[in-house]
Design an enzyme around this catalytic site. Structure first.
Site, PDB file in Angstrom:
ATOM      1  CG  HIS A 253      67.238  40.181  34.547  1.00 51.81           C
ATOM      2  ND1 HIS A 253      66.546  39.367  33.673  1.00 51.81           N
ATOM      3  CD2 HIS A 253      66.450  40.338  35.636  1.00 51.81           C
ATOM      4  CE1 HIS A 253      65.386  39.046  34.223  1.00 51.81           C
ATOM      5  NE2 HIS A 253      65.297  39.616  35.410  1.00 51.81           N
TER       6      HIS A 253
ATOM      7  CG  ASN B 277      70.194  47.625  27.054  1.00 55.24           C
ATOM      8  OD1 ASN B 277      70.717  48.293  27.938  1.00 55.24           O
ATOM      9  ND2 ASN B 277      68.956  47.159  27.153  1.00 55.24           N
TER      10      ASN B 277
ATOM     11  NE  ARG C  22      67.243  31.425  20.177  1.00 53.89           N
ATOM     12  CZ  ARG C  22      66.225  30.594  19.927  1.00 53.89           C
ATOM     13  NH1 ARG C  22      66.042  29.528  20.680  1.00 53.89           N
ATOM     14  NH2 ARG C  22      65.408  30.817  18.931  1.00 53.89           N
ATOM     15  CB  ILE C  23      68.904  29.541  28.580  1.00 51.47           C
ATOM     16  CG1 ILE C  23      67.668  30.090  29.313  1.00 51.47           C
ATOM     17  CG2 ILE C  23      69.937  29.028  29.571  1.00 51.47           C
ATOM     18  CD1 ILE C  23      66.958  29.087  30.160  1.00 51.47           C
TER      19      ILE C  23
ATOM     20  CG  ASP D  53      68.227  36.079  34.100  1.00 48.33           C
ATOM     21  OD1 ASP D  53      69.019  36.359  33.175  1.00 48.33           O
ATOM     22  OD2 ASP D  53      66.995  36.032  33.944  1.00 48.33           O
TER      23      ASP D  53
HETATM   24  C1  GAR Z   1      65.960  45.014  28.055  1.00 50.08           C
HETATM   25  O1  GAR Z   1      65.038  45.549  28.966  1.00 50.08           O
HETATM   26  C2  GAR Z   1      66.766  43.907  28.698  1.00 50.08           C
HETATM   27  O2  GAR Z   1      67.059  44.172  30.052  1.00 50.08           O
HETATM   28  C3  GAR Z   1      65.829  42.744  28.578  1.00 50.08           C
HETATM   29  O3  GAR Z   1      65.264  42.873  27.306  1.00 50.08           O
HETATM   30  C4  GAR Z   1      65.234  44.254  26.946  1.00 50.08           C
HETATM   31  C5  GAR Z   1      65.921  44.415  25.612  1.00 50.08           C
HETATM   32  O4  GAR Z   1      65.774  45.725  25.145  1.00 50.08           O
HETATM   33  N1  GAR Z   1      66.507  41.506  28.715  1.00 50.08           N
HETATM   34  C6  GAR Z   1      65.951  40.424  29.243  1.00 50.08           C
HETATM   35  O5  GAR Z   1      64.820  40.393  29.653  1.00 50.08           O
HETATM   36  C7  GAR Z   1      66.848  39.206  29.286  1.00 50.08           C
HETATM   37  N2  GAR Z   1      66.124  38.083  29.776  1.00 50.08           N
HETATM   38  P1  GAR Z   1      66.682  46.255  23.979  1.00 50.08           P
HETATM   39  O6  GAR Z   1      66.586  45.227  22.853  1.00 50.08           O
HETATM   40  O7  GAR Z   1      66.067  47.568  23.595  1.00 50.08           O
HETATM   41  O8  GAR Z   1      68.079  46.384  24.495  1.00 50.08           O
END
Ligand code: GAR
Length: 206
Positions: A109, A14, A91-92, A145
């Protein structure tokens, strides 16, 4: 240009989509600093390859969550960050970071909130047996979230899907809606009223 601070714990895909869209001039923003709580997060490597300052801040080096977050806030402020983007930050977020950036922290999310908050939103949805899932960009509040929703994208779940298939389908949408939400913010087009985020056609803020 809106100065972004990205917090990431892992692979950073991301982050990459945000950096790419910013570099391509698609969003009026630039990633000013990337911070990770994990020393070996590939997100840090991606930042370095893009010539963006990358910092590791180790949670266990601090006596408390507040102290840890004060150190993050300090680094964000040093880089003139205006909007904080959580991108796979596991982390929160606590009160110190939120107080320093009120209504200025976003998260992505991998589920259609308020369903399946917390860890592994994609697997939770897949295991539950829903026929559609997706992803959500939201402002961060003190809950997990629970903050006001900015954008969501929906994807189908097929019978033959594994959890990984579904995760990949969702991730593709994450890479679209996160930069889009940042673009709207950078254009001053997001207005929060209670739980609702309204997207206006004209500029309010900047
Ligand atoms: C993504 O799928 C994001 O939505 C999720 O972690 C992944 C990170 O991927 N986030 C969560 O679950 C937040 N609780 P990335 O490091 O390739 O962006």
């Amino acid at each position: 240009k809106l100065r972004l601070g990205v917090l990431a714990s892992g692979r950073g895909s991301n982050l990459q989509s945000i950096m790419d869209q910013a570099a391509a001039g698609k969003i009026n923003a630039a990633v000013a600093v990337v911070i990770s709580d994990k020393k070996d997060a590939y997100a840090l490597e991606r930042a370095r390859m893009a010539g963006i300052p990358a910092g590791h801040i180790n949670y266990s080096d601090f006596p408390s969550k507040d102290a840890y977050e004060r150190s993050i806030v300090e680094l964000l402020q040093q880089h003139g960050v205006e909007l904080v983007c959580l991108a796979g930050y596991m982390r929160i977020v606590g009160k110190v970071l939120l107080a320093a950036f009120p209504n200025r922290v976003m998260n992505i999310h991998p589920a259609l909130l308020p369903s399946f908050p917390g860890l592994h939103g994609q697997e939770q949805a897949w295991a539950y047996g829903v026929k559609f899932s997706g992803c959500t960009v939201h402002f961060v509040d003190e809950g997990m979230d629970t903050g006001p929703i900015i954008l969501q994208a929906v994807v189908p779940v097929y019978d033959e899907d594994t959890a990984d298939d579904l995760s990949a389908r969702i991730l593709e949408q994450e890479h679209k809606i996160y930069p889009e939400a940042i673009r709207l913010y950078a254009e001053g087009r997001l207005r929060i009223e209670g739980r609702k985020v309204y997207v206006s056609k004209i500029n309010h803020r900047r």
